[in-house]
Design a protein around this motif. Structure first.
Motif, short mmCIF file in Angstrom:
data_model
loop_
_atom_site.label_atom_id
_atom_site.label_comp_id
_atom_site.label_asym_id
_atom_site.label_seq_id
_atom_site.Cartn_x
_atom_site.Cartn_y
_atom_site.Cartn_z
N ALA B 213 3.22 -5.57 6.31
CA ALA B 213 2.09 -6.33 6.86
C ALA B 213 0.87 -5.43 6.99
O ALA B 213 -0.26 -5.91 7.00
N GLY B 214 1.11 -4.13 7.10
CA GLY B 214 -0.01 -3.21 7.21
C GLY B 214 0.38 -1.88 7.79
O GLY B 214 1.55 -1.60 8.04
N PHE B 236 -3.96 2.13 -0.66
CA PHE B 236 -2.49 2.06 -0.85
C PHE B 236 -1.93 0.80 -0.19
O PHE B 236 -1.14 0.07 -0.76
N VAL B 237 -2.36 0.62 1.05
CA VAL B 237 -1.79 -0.49 1.83
C VAL B 237 -2.25 -1.84 1.25
O VAL B 237 -1.46 -2.78 1.14
N HIS B 238 -3.49 -1.89 0.85
CA HIS B 238 -4.00 -3.14 0.25
C HIS B 238 -3.23 -3.47 -1.03
O HIS B 238 -2.91 -4.62 -1.29
N LEU B 243 -2.48 -4.96 5.44
CA LEU B 243 -3.80 -4.71 6.03
C LEU B 243 -3.87 -3.30 6.60
O LEU B 243 -2.86 -2.73 7.01
N SER B 244 -5.08 -2.79 6.63
CA SER B 244 -5.31 -1.48 7.23
C SER B 244 -5.90 -1.69 8.62
O SER B 244 -6.95 -2.29 8.78
N TYR B 262 -14.20 2.54 5.57
CA TYR B 262 -13.18 3.14 4.69
C TYR B 262 -11.99 2.19 4.51
O TYR B 262 -10.85 2.60 4.43
N GLY B 263 -12.34 0.92 4.49
CA GLY B 263 -11.35 -0.06 4.05
C GLY B 263 -10.53 -0.74 5.12
O GLY B 263 -9.65 -1.54 4.81
#
Lengths: 532, 462
Positions: B213-214, B236-238, B243-244, B262-263
């Motif tokens: 999930a993140g 990476f997570v995306h 989610l980040s 930063y995302g």
């Protein structure tokens, strides 16, 4: 309205402050300063340079945040003006927010929480340097044992809803540790208990069963018997519920749930009418909590800070969130993190201290007789209002006609609405014209056109009469000149707001920058100044 | 009707008034009003509470005697952080925080309480500028709750059930997240490099999967380390469909890049550092911020105040946005739950940000970096001490005392004797670090204080 003004002698010719104040970003004037940050010492400057060369470039903010630049006095004035456009309980006969126990918040208590010996203490200081605060926490723990009859208290919960979350956490952990071959995942509550009794338990995975009221306004023993089973984890219930009717079968409720293998949590967020009169212990509860910002006089802060001290019986004492406060034989106090079955931490550090300190001072000021008198006068005031309000045309108090209520009543304008088209929302907005607040009810509206009044012990008879006269006048207006009510408020800060954008993702704006993105054209068209 | 005493807080205790009111109700005693409470449930004993102090002076004397048992961060030089810190509170923050109108209001309508709606909308807006996000909530209890809710929001948004959590987040937050999320989600720790203190990207990558999930990490981390590869981590997570989520100390954001840049999809943290006092850790407020996308907004449990117009031209009005996502609207069918939290502290932080402006936030960020950098250089130079992590840090950093032959606990006891609150002992909360302490430096610490800390440590360690 001349004649009405004469008829209602108690009502004020009121008008709330209306400054037509800008949104803070509209006060922006490039170059103005609200505050100067102190510089580091020259030697530090020499040794570290600008400091930022040490920071990886990818982490340096390229553009300064788009905060407004405003001179200091203008910032002060802005927020003072906003404060004047807010009707605090210190100004208001604030009996119109039933269930929330809006009472006098003694000014002396503000001195204590604004004393640097309270306000400027860091939570990681050595405990020997925090003995004063720890002493208050420990003594509060002892006070609440007396007030509830339960055995151990935690100050971790940050509010009533958070105390419910803590209760649900204990419930879950207890059943995990006492597996009896059943999956206990059902939590029973009632429709007139706070929404969080259902919602916070749901977060932890409980299935919610909600009992509705019978004709007398109370949930029935039979209904409870029908829903308990080997899946019952527990019961979270308020008493009196939002109706102010005391449930005389409450001990039977707890017995039934215990019989089924569940635990019982008492939502005593509001215990203002029963201090020293009846307690969680005698009613058979395993857990209970009190909102210190309600019964125990913490100011509500426009929506917090809050505090919900949570108590449990011996059986559950090792399940509480840590830390609890204990006393050593040498008389020193300490934070005890060593509870065998603790649910862990549910908040950072040790609790909402300023709220607890104010409540401590309030209890110390009143003592036993004072607390009992608080309850008695809160009930007296409430039943006085009940007697008066039910005589107002169009108003009624559904359920248990003729019965006394404890500390609050959920009334109805149903008849008024049916006869005049003026509903509770209209009345609430018109009440603002006289310097009052009137709240409807939690959702869903079980009582049609609801309003919930709780006078507490704080307001004098004359003040209660003034509030009643406001309701009386609006009822009279509804029957004579309903348009006045339906177009209210007339003397408040603003006029009726446009709700059409609030559920529309294209139009809602939760920040100023979102507003500018979505509605800039409109501002330009209307020639509204975006900056100062 | 006998009445021994009328307390100043209870006007209607006056016997004549009581009598009139009872007459109106039609009962002869208050006791009759309790007739619905069965005798078996009545508490007929007397609560054992200390004697009342109805005299305001007596109460004040009592309270001052208790408060004098506390020591505070002015009497002692404090180098304590760990989630809350001793920052400067401007006078106007105290002034507005103490105003009766805000202090004693609660839940009025956006008419008689227009002021609090606007102040909280402005809080959201100012935080939005700091965070570079368009949606900010009316704050929840604290950072721990904000992080917990952010994680559950990510679960609902992604419909996935595993959250990766950095091992260098605050220990209280770790515990609260665990309690809040564990049944509903799998919580998987992500390792940090033992030398740099940065997230171990290999470990992160190895843990990403279809159910992610993140990630939740803090930047600066609990131990002060600045994670400069946020962009990569978010990517990476995306890529894995998660989610980040980044926890952040907002006082860093005048100088450090906000997570949105930063995302990060969700930012959270605590507003204590923005104009609120310490109160023994009892004055917190948890913010959550995201982009203005329906799928994010609809997952907030919190109140979100929106700006709108009124029927009068030129007037601003305020309203709840998407109220029916909340438990106030639909009980357990709402998103998590909502109730009273910390509005007053949010108003105070709005004042703080309005006073500071863009330059003030930038300058305070720089100041904190310079101060801590100076202390870092001085402490590093002490015989036997080492910096635990090699990376850049914000206002806090970890000092390793392993080679000094003295335990942090004893060092702190010796510092306390010299009226210094030393760094937080990490030996319990992060055993793998060994004999380490987390020191925090703010604008409240003068160079002289830092120099005295260093020279005192020198003596203690000698």
């Amino acid at each position: 309205m001349e004649s009405l003004n004469k008829k209602y002698k108690r009502l004020r010719n009121f008008h709330q402050a209306k400054w037509d104040e800008e949104i803070i970003f509209q006060l922006h004037n490039p170059g103005e300063k609200g505050l100067i940050v102190n510089r580091v010492e020259t030697q530090i400057e020499h040794m570290t340079g600008d400091g930022i060369s040490e920071i990886p470039e990818s982490m340096l903010r390229e553009q300064k945040p788009g905060l407004p630049e405003i001179g200091q006095m203008r910032v002060l004035k802005h927020f003072l003006r906003l404060s004047q456009q807010n009707l605090g309980a210190d100004f208001n006969i604030d009996v119109g927010q039933g269930t929330c126990t809006i009472k006098y918040n003694p000014k002396i208590n503000e001195c204590f929480v604004r004393d640097p010996r309270e306000s400027d203490v860091h939570p990681m200081q050595d405990e020997s340097t925090c003995q004063g605060t720890l002493q208050m926490l420990y003594e509060m723990h002892e006070f609440f044992k007396e007030i509830s009859g339960l055995d151990r208290f935690s100050f971790q919960p940050s509010s009533g809803s958070h105390a419910i979350l803590n209760m649900a956490s204990i419930l879950r952990k207890y059943h995990e540790d006492h597996v009896d071959g059943h999956q206990r995942d059902e939590l029973i509550t009632t429709i007139f208990s706070h929404p969080s009794d259902a919602a916070a338990a749901k977060v932890l995975g409980f299935k919610i069963i909600t009992l509705h009221q019978e004709e007398n306004g109370l949930p029935s023993v039979e209904a409870l018997k029908r829903v308990v089973s080997e899946r019952t984890a527990g019961l979270f219930i308020t008493n009196p519920e939002d109706t102010g009717i005391y449930n005389p079968d409450i001990d039977e409720f707890t017995a039934i749930v215990h019989e089924a293998g569940g635990l019982c949590g008492y939502d005593q967020a509001n215990a203002n009418g029963i201090l020293g009169i009846t307690r969680a212990k005698e009613a058979g509860f395993d857990m209970c909590f009190f909102n210190l910002h309600k019964t125990f006089s913490g100011p509500h802060g426009s929506g917090g800070p809050a505090a919900g001290v949570l108590g449990v019986t011996k059986k559950l004492q090792d399940y509480l969130a840590v830390p609890v406060v204990d006393k050593r034989e040498d008389g020193t106090y300490f934070l005890n993190f060593d509870l065998a079955h603790s649910i862990g931490k549910t908040r950072q550090f040790y609790g909402p201290i300023p709220v607890i300190v104010r409540a401590y001072a309030w209890i110390r000021s009143l003592g036993v007789e004072g607390l009992e008198e608080v309850a008695r006068i809160a009930v007296l005031n409430n039943n006085y209002l009940l007697s008066k309000i039910t005589k107002i045309r169009g108003a009624s108090s559904p359920y248990s006609a003729g019965k006394h209520r404890i500390e609050q009543v959920r009334y109805s304008w149903d008849r008024l609405y049916k006869e005049t088209g003026v509903g509770t929302h209209d009345v609430a907005l018109r009440m603002a014209d006289f310097g009052f607040h009137m709240w409807s009810s939690h959702h869903p509206f079980i009582v049609p056109e609801p309003f919930t009044i709780e006078p507490t012990e704080s307001y004098s008879k004359e003040e209660l009469d003034e509030y009643i006269e406001g309701l009386q006048r609006i009822s009279d207006e509804a029957y004579a000149t309903p348009e006045i009510v339906k177009r209210a408020p007339h003397h408040s800060v603003v006029h009726r707001v446009d709700h059409s954008v609030s559920d529309d993702p294209e139009k809602w704006a939760i920040t100023w920058r979102a507003y500018l993105r979505k509605h800039r054209d409109r501002l330009v068209e209307e020639d509204v100044q975006i900056e100062g | 009707m006998k009445n021994k005493f009328v307390h100043p807080y209870i006007p209607n205790s006056v016997p004549e008034v009581k009598a009139k009111m009872l007459e109106e109700i039609g009962v002869s005693s208050i006791e009759e009003l309790y007739s619905d409470i069965p005798e078996r449930l009545r508490f007929r004993d007397r609560m054992k509470l200390p004697e009342a102090l109805p005299s305001e002076l007596a109460l004040k004397q009592h309270m001052h005697a208790i408060l004098s048992r506390n020591k505070n961060v002015h009497e002692y030089d404090s180098f304590l952080g760990g989630g809350v810190a001793n920052h400067f509170v401007p006078a106007i923050c105290d002034e507005i925080n103490g105003r009766s109108e805000f202090l004693t209001a609660y839940a009025g309508e956006p008419y008689e309480d227009h002021g609090r709606f606007q102040a909280l909308f402005e809080y959201q807006s100012l935080m939005g500028e700091l965070l570079d996000f368009e949606v900010v909530n009316v704050p929840t209890y604290d950072w721990a709750q904000a992080a917990s809710t952010s994680i559950r929001m990510a679960q609902r948004i992604t419909q996935k059930d595993e959250i990766l959590v950095s091992e260098l987040i605050g220990p209280d937050r770790r515990s609260a997240i665990e309690n809040y999320c564990k049944k509903a989600m799998k919580i998987t720790p992500v390792r940090h490099d033992r030398t740099s203190g940065l997230i171990d990207l290999d470990d992160l990558r190895s843990k990403l999967n279809d159910n992610t999930a993140g990630i939740y990490f803090e930047n600066p981390s609990y131990v002060g380390v600045i994670e400069h590869r946020g962009e990569e981590i978010s990517q990476f997570v995306h890529k894995a469909g998660g989610l980040s989520i980044v926890g952040v100390d907002p006082i860093s954001l005048g100088i450090l890049k906000p997570p949105a840049q930063y995302g990060a999809d969700i930012a959270c943290g605590d507003i204590q550092t923005l104009g609120n006092h310490l109160h023994y850790g009892g004055c917190l407020g948890g913010f959550i911020a995201t982009r203005d996308e329906e799928k994010f907004v609809m997952e907030y449990p919190s109140r979100l105040f929106g700006i709108t117009k009124t029927e009068m031209e030129g007037e601003w009005g305020f309203d709840d946005v998407a109220y029916n996502r909340t438990s106030f609207g639909v009980r357990e069918k709402g998103k998590e739950f909502v109730g009273t939290a910390n509005a007053l502290y949010a108003i105070t932080s709005a004042v703080y940000l309005s006073l500071m402006g863009p330059d003030g936030m930038s300058e305070i960020g720089r100041h904190l970096i310079q101060k801590s950098l100076y202390a870092k250089k001085k402490l590093e130079a002490l015989a036997g001490t080492e910096l635990k992590f090699s990376s850049a840090s914000f206002k806090e950093f970890v000092v390793d005392f392993s080679n000094t032959g003295k335990r942090v606990k004893d060092i702190n006891a010796a510092l306390l004797n010299r009226k210094i609150f030393g760094g937080i002992d990490l030996s319990q909360s992060f055993p793998w670090m060994g004999n380490c302490a987390l020191f925090c430096f703010t604008e409240m610490n003068t160079q002289a204080q830092i120099d005295r800390l260093v020279s005192t440590l020198e003596e203690i360690l000698a």
